[in-house]
Design a protein around this motif. Sequence first.
Motif, PDB file in Angstrom:
ATOM      1  N   UNK A   1      -7.349  20.107  13.571  1.00  0.00           N
ATOM      2  CA  UNK A   1      -6.872  21.142  12.525  1.00  0.00           C
ATOM      3  C   UNK A   1      -5.703  22.156  12.660  1.00  0.00           C
ATOM      4  N   UNK A   2      -5.672  22.693  14.316  1.00  0.00           N
ATOM      5  CA  UNK A   2      -4.729  23.466  14.591  1.00  0.00           C
ATOM      6  C   UNK A   2      -3.362  22.798  14.617  1.00  0.00           C
ATOM      7  N   UNK A   3      -3.418  21.430  14.745  1.00  0.00           N
ATOM      8  CA  UNK A   3      -2.029  20.717  14.771  1.00  0.00           C
ATOM      9  C   UNK A   3      -1.473  20.332  13.290  1.00  0.00           C
ATOM     10  N   UNK A   4      -2.573  20.680  12.351  1.00  0.00           N
ATOM     11  CA  UNK A   4      -2.146  20.363  10.903  1.00  0.00           C
ATOM     12  C   UNK A   4      -2.317  19.114  10.177  1.00  0.00           C
ATOM     13  N   UNK A   5      -3.429  18.512  11.230  1.00  0.00           N
ATOM     14  CA  UNK A   5      -3.491  17.079  10.819  1.00  0.00           C
ATOM     15  C   UNK A   5      -4.979  16.951  10.357  1.00  0.00           C
ATOM     16  N   UNK A   6      -5.761  17.954   9.791  1.00  0.00           N
ATOM     17  CA  UNK A   6      -7.019  18.142   9.228  1.00  0.00           C
ATOM     18  C   UNK A   6      -6.923  17.561   7.772  1.00  0.00           C
ATOM     19  N   UNK A   7      -7.677  16.337   7.340  1.00  0.00           N
ATOM     20  CA  UNK A   7      -7.623  16.045   5.987  1.00  0.00           C
ATOM     21  C   UNK A   7      -7.832  17.090   4.893  1.00  0.00           C
ATOM     22  N   UNK A   8      -7.157  16.846   3.849  1.00  0.00           N
ATOM     23  CA  UNK A   8      -7.278  17.633   2.576  1.00  0.00           C
ATOM     24  C   UNK A   8      -8.410  17.121   1.838  1.00  0.00           C
ATOM     25  N   UNK A   9      -8.495  15.745   1.847  1.00  0.00           N
ATOM     26  CA  UNK A   9      -9.523  14.974   1.075  1.00  0.00           C
ATOM     27  C   UNK A   9     -10.793  15.230   1.500  1.00  0.00           C
ATOM     28  N   UNK A  10     -11.938  15.746   0.596  1.00  0.00           N
ATOM     29  CA  UNK A  10     -13.181  16.228   1.158  1.00  0.00           C
ATOM     30  C   UNK A  10     -13.972  14.720   1.643  1.00  0.00           C
ATOM     31  N   UNK A  11     -13.815  13.591   0.953  1.00  0.00           N
ATOM     32  CA  UNK A  11     -14.696  12.673   0.996  1.00  0.00           C
ATOM     33  C   UNK A  11     -14.224  12.267   2.483  1.00  0.00           C
ATOM     34  N   UNK A  12     -12.892  12.192   2.925  1.00  0.00           N
ATOM     35  CA  UNK A  12     -12.596  12.002   4.417  1.00  0.00           C
ATOM     36  C   UNK A  12     -13.477  12.763   5.442  1.00  0.00           C
ATOM     37  N   UNK A  13     -13.253  14.081   5.218  1.00  0.00           N
ATOM     38  CA  UNK A  13     -13.793  14.908   6.006  1.00  0.00           C
ATOM     39  C   UNK A  13     -15.523  14.856   6.113  1.00  0.00           C
ATOM     40  N   UNK A  14     -16.219  14.256   4.873  1.00  0.00           N
ATOM     41  CA  UNK A  14     -17.413  14.028   4.898  1.00  0.00           C
ATOM     42  C   UNK A  14     -17.704  12.800   5.880  1.00  0.00           C
ATOM     43  N   UNK A  15     -17.007  11.816   5.634  1.00  0.00           N
ATOM     44  CA  UNK A  15     -17.055  10.718   6.753  1.00  0.00           C
ATOM     45  C   UNK A  15     -16.946  10.881   8.233  1.00  0.00           C
ATOM     46  N   UNK A  16     -16.052  11.747   8.264  1.00  0.00           N
ATOM     47  CA  UNK A  16     -15.881  12.263   9.814  1.00  0.00           C
ATOM     48  C   UNK A  16     -17.059  12.953  10.549  1.00  0.00           C
ATOM     49  N   UNK A  17     -17.652  13.644   9.531  1.00  0.00           N
ATOM     50  CA  UNK A  17     -18.980  14.296   9.864  1.00  0.00           C
ATOM     51  C   UNK A  17     -20.084  13.424   9.903  1.00  0.00           C
ATOM     52  N   UNK A  18     -20.061  12.460   9.284  1.00  0.00           N
ATOM     53  CA  UNK A  18     -21.238  11.631   9.277  1.00  0.00           C
ATOM     54  C   UNK A  18     -21.164  10.658  10.657  1.00  0.00           C
ATOM     55  N   UNK A  19     -19.869  10.469  10.861  1.00  0.00           N
ATOM     56  CA  UNK A  19     -19.824   9.583  12.220  1.00  0.00           C
ATOM     57  C   UNK A  19     -20.048  10.322  13.398  1.00  0.00           C
ATOM     58  N   UNK A  20     -19.705  11.478  13.334  1.00  0.00           N
ATOM     59  CA  UNK A  20     -20.109  12.714  14.491  1.00  0.00           C
ATOM     60  C   UNK A  20     -21.542  12.797  14.827  1.00  0.00           C
ATOM     61  N   UNK A  21     -22.361  12.891  13.568  1.00  0.00           N
ATOM     62  CA  UNK A  21     -23.578  13.037  13.667  1.00  0.00           C
ATOM     63  C   UNK A  21     -24.333  11.517  13.795  1.00  0.00           C
ATOM     64  N   UNK A  22     -23.633  10.490  13.596  1.00  0.00           N
ATOM     65  CA  UNK A  22     -24.047   9.287  14.212  1.00  0.00           C
ATOM     66  C   UNK A  22     -24.027   8.880  15.694  1.00  0.00           C
ATOM     67  N   UNK A  23     -22.716   9.199  15.983  1.00  0.00           N
ATOM     68  CA  UNK A  23     -22.584   9.508  17.668  1.00  0.00           C
ATOM     69  C   UNK A  23     -23.501  10.351  18.341  1.00  0.00           C
ATOM     70  N   UNK A  24     -23.585  11.457  17.590  1.00  0.00           N
ATOM     71  CA  UNK A  24     -24.591  12.610  18.225  1.00  0.00           C
ATOM     72  C   UNK A  24     -25.932  11.777  18.291  1.00  0.00           C
ATOM     73  N   UNK A  25     -26.510  10.850  17.467  1.00  0.00           N
ATOM     74  CA  UNK A  25     -27.617  10.233  17.747  1.00  0.00           C
ATOM     75  C   UNK A  25     -27.779   9.319  19.192  1.00  0.00           C
ATOM     76  N   UNK A  26     -26.575   8.662  19.213  1.00  0.00           N
ATOM     77  CA  UNK A  26     -26.381   8.009  20.380  1.00  0.00           C
ATOM     78  C   UNK A  26     -26.583   8.830  21.455  1.00  0.00           C
ATOM     79  N   UNK A  27     -26.063  10.228  21.809  1.00  0.00           N
ATOM     80  CA  UNK A  27     -26.002  11.084  22.798  1.00  0.00           C
ATOM     81  C   UNK A  27     -27.415  11.529  22.915  1.00  0.00           C
ATOM     82  N   UNK A  28     -28.344  12.109  21.719  1.00  0.00           N
ATOM     83  CA  UNK A  28     -29.412  12.576  22.075  1.00  0.00           C
ATOM     84  C   UNK A  28     -30.401  11.386  22.593  1.00  0.00           C
TER      85      UNK A  28
END
Length: 423
Positions: free
Chosen positions: A41-68
């Motif tokens: 986000x500081x570099x200005x590359x955070x997506x303005x599309x909410x759907x893409x941000x939801x997908x990013x968060x979902x993938x973060x949660x998925x790999x978070x399950x791998x970590x836990x």
Amino acid sequence: MSTEAHPSAETGRTPPLARVVAWLTVPLYVAGICAYGLLTSSAGFWSENPAENVETVAFDIGFGAFAVVGAVLVAKRPTNPIGWILAVVALMLAIFLAGGAYATYVMVTYGRPDWLAVLGAWTFNWFWYLMLALGLIYLPMLFPDGRLLSRRWLPVAVLAGVTTAGNVLLNALVETIPVNEAPGYGIENPVGIEGLGRAEDLKIFGVLNGLFLVAGIGSVASVVVRFRRSRGVERQQMKLFAFVTVVLLGGAVLTAAVSDATGARWLDGSSFVLSMVGFVSLPVAVGVAILRYRLYDMDLVINRALVYGPLTASLAAVYLGGVVSLQYAFRVLTGGGSQLAVVVSTLAIAAMFNPLRRRIQAFIDRRFYRKKYDAARTVEAFSARLRDETDLDALSEDLVSVVRETMQPEHAGLWRREPGGGP
């Protein structure tokens, strides 16, 4: 397994390295993902599309399950490499994503890299191949006990390792390192080979990817063979793994294919939800299977999924078909639509629910749970005879026969006290 080779198995203590990894995996993952989001986000590359941000968060949660799950397995089963694979996959993703985002931020902001940006861009350029090999080849092949099915499958594991090492090496030695999220920027590779361009442009890159695909097919074949040979606890573990992989992830792929073929865009959302549920469920299923927590409840879950999945699809097809056909009929007869079509279709699926569920349940029991189905039919037939049978000897023989057919004991007999024979 000999306890001499694993002293911790005898003492019940977790090795120091395993304890450190178990404690640090989740905090490092969270820190890496947060750093990635902040730098992007500081570099200005955070997506303005909410759907893409939801997908990013979902993938973060998925790999978070791998970590836990990886942290739990490393702590509880340190000698099983499955936990280490899950933990390493999660840590690689978080740390190397953060490194790539840092390189992007530095190049966009300052125009020239420091040594940390060079390291971040360099590792980001090749870690994907190693992560894919661990998650797609070695995890299925080693599940659930951490060992190959037999020595015959060693060439598949070696082929995956060789092709992965080749891809990593090609991308690690390119002359100019591409910068993540910033296609117009490049960083000179301090260990690169002069004149070596993008790895994707080399013929050997295609050969390596083809061989990696062969290794992937071998990995799937290994899982199928292990499933067919498994018995007892391992059978339940493989059932759980196969259920999550085939039903959830396979369902997501099928839904996406139907959406593309029919143009039904609303199915895209269903495909994404299924894929995310499967993505999160996969490490959870692996953890449950290895820790053997309520493993035999899986039969009930699979049975219900096999029944209610087709039931839901059938009722949805009836509902949609009823609404469309009735609306068409109303247009022909009255010149306009009517809400009566929705009401009639709703009443129709309500009336069909129980009869259709019973039919599907009977079909599933006959097809996939034949022993249980035959046992139930045998008991029902015996109950019917019990109402009419008056010969005690014949009844005793029938009872022993039913026990043998349904319970299948090694020996079966009936002791009957004669009238007046004492207590």
